[in-house]
Design a protein around this motif. Structure first.
Motif, PDB file in Angstrom:
ATOM      1  N   ILE A 133       0.859  -1.178   0.000  1.00  0.00           N
ATOM      2  CA  ILE A 133       0.000   0.000   0.000  1.00  0.00           C
ATOM      3  C   ILE A 133       0.896   1.230   0.000  1.00  0.00           C
ATOM      4  CG2 ILE A 133      -1.695   1.336   1.302  1.00  0.00           C
ATOM      5  CD1 ILE A 133      -2.738  -1.370   2.371  1.00  0.00           C
ATOM      6  N   ILE A 134       0.659   2.110  -0.951  1.00  0.00           N
ATOM      7  CA  ILE A 134       1.455   3.321  -1.081  1.00  0.00           C
ATOM      8  C   ILE A 134       0.543   4.519  -0.860  1.00  0.00           C
ATOM      9  CG2 ILE A 134       2.852   4.720  -2.643  1.00  0.00           C
ATOM     10  CD1 ILE A 134       3.509   2.070  -4.089  1.00  0.00           C
ATOM     11  N   LYS A 135       0.960   5.388   0.018  1.00  0.00           N
ATOM     12  CA  LYS A 135       0.178   6.585   0.317  1.00  0.00           C
ATOM     13  C   LYS A 135       1.035   7.806   0.006  1.00  0.00           C
ATOM     14  CE  LYS A 135      -1.968   8.997   4.159  1.00  0.00           C
ATOM     15  NZ  LYS A 135      -2.182   9.015   5.601  1.00  0.00           N
TER      16      LYS A 135
ATOM     17  N   VAL B 282       9.525  22.244 -12.294  1.00  0.00           N
ATOM     18  CA  VAL B 282       9.041  22.965 -13.463  1.00  0.00           C
ATOM     19  C   VAL B 282       9.726  22.407 -14.706  1.00  0.00           C
ATOM     20  CG1 VAL B 282       8.812  25.241 -14.539  1.00  0.00           C
ATOM     21  CG2 VAL B 282       8.657  25.024 -12.056  1.00  0.00           C
ATOM     22  N   THR B 283       8.945  22.144 -15.753  1.00  0.00           N
ATOM     23  CA  THR B 283       9.476  21.590 -16.992  1.00  0.00           C
ATOM     24  C   THR B 283       9.891  22.704 -17.961  1.00  0.00           C
ATOM     25  OG1 THR B 283       7.290  21.493 -18.011  1.00  0.00           O
ATOM     26  CG2 THR B 283       8.001  19.552 -16.770  1.00  0.00           C
ATOM     27  N   LYS B 284      10.425  22.312 -19.115  1.00  0.00           N
ATOM     28  CA  LYS B 284      10.883  23.275 -20.128  1.00  0.00           C
ATOM     29  C   LYS B 284       9.777  24.225 -20.596  1.00  0.00           C
ATOM     30  CE  LYS B 284      14.391  20.204 -22.019  1.00  0.00           C
ATOM     31  NZ  LYS B 284      14.809  19.444 -23.211  1.00  0.00           N
ATOM     32  N   ASP B 285       8.524  23.752 -20.596  1.00  0.00           N
ATOM     33  CA  ASP B 285       7.414  24.603 -21.051  1.00  0.00           C
ATOM     34  C   ASP B 285       6.706  25.302 -19.882  1.00  0.00           C
ATOM     35  OD1 ASP B 285       5.935  22.597 -19.874  1.00  0.00           O
ATOM     36  OD2 ASP B 285       5.055  21.859 -21.721  1.00  0.00           O
ATOM     37  N   ASN B 286       7.370  25.328 -18.728  1.00  0.00           N
ATOM     38  CA  ASN B 286       6.874  25.980 -17.512  1.00  0.00           C
ATOM     39  C   ASN B 286       5.684  25.282 -16.860  1.00  0.00           C
ATOM     40  OD1 ASN B 286       8.809  28.049 -17.267  1.00  0.00           O
ATOM     41  ND2 ASN B 286       7.787  29.176 -18.896  1.00  0.00           N
ATOM     42  N   SER B 287       5.435  24.036 -17.210  1.00  0.00           N
ATOM     43  CA  SER B 287       4.420  23.252 -16.511  1.00  0.00           C
ATOM     44  C   SER B 287       4.964  22.878 -15.135  1.00  0.00           C
ATOM     45  CB  SER B 287       4.093  21.975 -17.284  1.00  0.00           C
ATOM     46  OG  SER B 287       3.524  22.273 -18.532  1.00  0.00           O
ATOM     47  N   ILE B 288       4.068  22.770 -14.184  1.00  0.00           N
ATOM     48  CA  ILE B 288       4.440  22.359 -12.829  1.00  0.00           C
ATOM     49  C   ILE B 288       4.050  20.892 -12.674  1.00  0.00           C
ATOM     50  CG2 ILE B 288       4.024  22.709 -10.367  1.00  0.00           C
ATOM     51  CD1 ILE B 288       3.329  25.652 -11.126  1.00  0.00           C
ATOM     52  N   ILE B 289       4.990  20.059 -12.231  1.00  0.00           N
ATOM     53  CA  ILE B 289       4.773  18.621 -12.117  1.00  0.00           C
ATOM     54  C   ILE B 289       4.972  18.180 -10.671  1.00  0.00           C
ATOM     55  CG2 ILE B 289       5.540  16.334 -12.878  1.00  0.00           C
ATOM     56  CD1 ILE B 289       4.434  18.012 -15.174  1.00  0.00           C
ATOM     57  N   LYS B 290       4.085  17.309 -10.205  1.00  0.00           N
ATOM     58  CA  LYS B 290       4.242  16.618  -8.924  1.00  0.00           C
ATOM     59  C   LYS B 290       4.103  15.127  -9.196  1.00  0.00           C
ATOM     60  CE  LYS B 290       2.871  19.987  -5.489  1.00  0.00           C
ATOM     61  NZ  LYS B 290       2.312  20.062  -4.143  1.00  0.00           N
ATOM     62  N   GLU B 291       5.140  14.371  -8.918  1.00  0.00           N
ATOM     63  CA  GLU B 291       5.125  12.921  -9.117  1.00  0.00           C
ATOM     64  C   GLU B 291       4.379  12.270  -7.949  1.00  0.00           C
ATOM     65  OE1 GLU B 291       6.177  11.224 -11.658  1.00  0.00           O
ATOM     66  OE2 GLU B 291       7.609  12.519 -12.681  1.00  0.00           O
ATOM     67  N   LEU B 292       3.161  11.826  -8.198  1.00  0.00           N
ATOM     68  CA  LEU B 292       2.358  11.193  -7.145  1.00  0.00           C
ATOM     69  C   LEU B 292       2.800   9.757  -6.907  1.00  0.00           C
ATOM     70  CD1 LEU B 292      -1.102  12.490  -8.365  1.00  0.00           C
ATOM     71  CD2 LEU B 292       0.336  13.478  -6.595  1.00  0.00           C
ATOM     72  N   LEU B 293       3.212   9.099  -7.974  1.00  0.00           N
ATOM     73  CA  LEU B 293       3.644   7.702  -7.901  1.00  0.00           C
ATOM     74  C   LEU B 293       4.686   7.494  -8.987  1.00  0.00           C
ATOM     75  CD1 LEU B 293       3.014   4.883  -6.628  1.00  0.00           C
ATOM     76  CD2 LEU B 293       1.431   4.551  -8.514  1.00  0.00           C
TER      77      LEU B 293
ATOM     78  N   ILE C 186      10.917   6.702  -7.073  1.00  0.00           N
ATOM     79  CA  ILE C 186      10.614   7.222  -5.740  1.00  0.00           C
ATOM     80  C   ILE C 186      10.013   6.146  -4.839  1.00  0.00           C
ATOM     81  CG2 ILE C 186       9.214   8.905  -4.451  1.00  0.00           C
ATOM     82  CD1 ILE C 186       9.316  10.662  -7.018  1.00  0.00           C
ATOM     83  N   HIS C 187       9.071   5.364  -5.381  1.00  0.00           N
ATOM     84  CA  HIS C 187       8.293   4.419  -4.581  1.00  0.00           C
ATOM     85  C   HIS C 187       8.695   2.961  -4.741  1.00  0.00           C
ATOM     86  CE1 HIS C 187       5.736   8.031  -4.965  1.00  0.00           C
ATOM     87  NE2 HIS C 187       5.530   7.794  -3.686  1.00  0.00           N
ATOM     88  N   GLY C 188       9.714   2.677  -5.532  1.00  0.00           N
ATOM     89  CA  GLY C 188      10.186   1.303  -5.676  1.00  0.00           C
ATOM     90  C   GLY C 188      10.056   0.786  -7.096  1.00  0.00           C
ATOM     91  N   GLU C 189      11.098   0.118  -7.554  1.00  0.00           N
ATOM     92  CA  GLU C 189      11.168  -0.376  -8.931  1.00  0.00           C
ATOM     93  C   GLU C 189      10.092  -1.400  -9.277  1.00  0.00           C
ATOM     94  OE1 GLU C 189      13.131   0.739 -11.416  1.00  0.00           O
ATOM     95  OE2 GLU C 189      13.952   2.258 -10.078  1.00  0.00           O
TER      96      GLU C 189
ATOM     97  N   LYS D 201       5.459  -0.370 -11.916  1.00  0.00           N
ATOM     98  CA  LYS D 201       5.748  -0.305 -13.351  1.00  0.00           C
ATOM     99  C   LYS D 201       5.104   0.890 -14.047  1.00  0.00           C
ATOM    100  CE  LYS D 201       7.988  -4.125 -12.986  1.00  0.00           C
ATOM    101  NZ  LYS D 201       9.387  -4.042 -12.691  1.00  0.00           N
ATOM    102  N   GLN D 202       4.473   1.765 -13.292  1.00  0.00           N
ATOM    103  CA  GLN D 202       3.810   2.928 -13.874  1.00  0.00           C
ATOM    104  C   GLN D 202       4.093   4.150 -13.021  1.00  0.00           C
ATOM    105  OE1 GLN D 202      -0.314   1.889 -13.901  1.00  0.00           O
ATOM    106  NE2 GLN D 202      -0.116   0.513 -15.631  1.00  0.00           N
ATOM    107  N   SER D 203       3.819   5.303 -13.568  1.00  0.00           N
ATOM    108  CA  SER D 203       3.912   6.515 -12.765  1.00  0.00           C
ATOM    109  C   SER D 203       2.613   7.301 -12.910  1.00  0.00           C
ATOM    110  CB  SER D 203       5.107   7.372 -13.192  1.00  0.00           C
ATOM    111  OG  SER D 203       4.926   7.871 -14.485  1.00  0.00           O
ATOM    112  N   LEU D 204       2.370   8.149 -11.937  1.00  0.00           N
ATOM    113  CA  LEU D 204       1.192   9.004 -11.934  1.00  0.00           C
ATOM    114  C   LEU D 204       1.657  10.377 -11.476  1.00  0.00           C
ATOM    115  CD1 LEU D 204      -1.913   9.433 -12.078  1.00  0.00           C
ATOM    116  CD2 LEU D 204      -1.979   8.711  -9.678  1.00  0.00           C
ATOM    117  N   ALA D 205       1.337  11.401 -12.251  1.00  0.00           N
ATOM    118  CA  ALA D 205       1.777  12.749 -11.904  1.00  0.00           C
ATOM    119  C   ALA D 205       0.650  13.746 -12.082  1.00  0.00           C
ATOM    120  CB  ALA D 205       2.968  13.151 -12.775  1.00  0.00           C
ATOM    121  N   LEU D 206       0.710  14.806 -11.305  1.00  0.00           N
ATOM    122  CA  LEU D 206      -0.173  15.950 -11.463  1.00  0.00           C
ATOM    123  C   LEU D 206       0.603  16.979 -12.268  1.00  0.00           C
ATOM    124  CD1 LEU D 206      -2.624  17.769 -10.686  1.00  0.00           C
ATOM    125  CD2 LEU D 206      -1.268  18.477  -8.728  1.00  0.00           C
ATOM    126  N   ALA D 207       0.024  17.454 -13.359  1.00  0.00           N
ATOM    127  CA  ALA D 207       0.663  18.481 -14.181  1.00  0.00           C
ATOM    128  C   ALA D 207      -0.235  19.701 -14.260  1.00  0.00           C
ATOM    129  CB  ALA D 207       0.945  17.948 -15.586  1.00  0.00           C
TER     130      ALA D 207
END
Length: 78
Positions: A13-15, A25-36, A40-43, A46-52
């Motif tokens: 379970i990952i919280k 901040v990315t090259k196009d000035n988007s703000i990113i938060k890596e939720l999963l 960060i959370h372990g190899e 197999k997927q990632s989830l981010a807020l952009a």
């Protein structure tokens, strides 16, 4: 049936807490938060989830290893 129960018991379970995630901040000035993310959370993840948060528009780009799925809350896509 017993095999399915064992598999559920071994699930990790990952919280994450949005207000505690460091943004970048990315090259196009988007703000990113890596939720999963595997880095960060372990190899084993197999997927990632981010807020952009896209300020104006994002740059067209391609990922060689993964795909992105967009869920647009406000504004419009292409």
């Amino acid at each position: 049936m017993e095999e399915k129960i064992k598999k559920v018991e071994s699930m990790k379970i990952i919280k994450t807490e949005l207000d505690k995630i460091k943004e970048y901040v990315t090259k196009d000035n988007s703000i990113i938060k890596e939720l999963l993310h595997p880095k960060i959370h372990g190899e084993e993840i197999k997927q990632s989830l981010a807020l952009a948060i896209v300020k104006d528009k994002t740059l067209l780009h391609k990922h060689n290893i993964s795909e992105e799925i967009y869920f647009i809350l406000e504004g419009k896509g292409l």
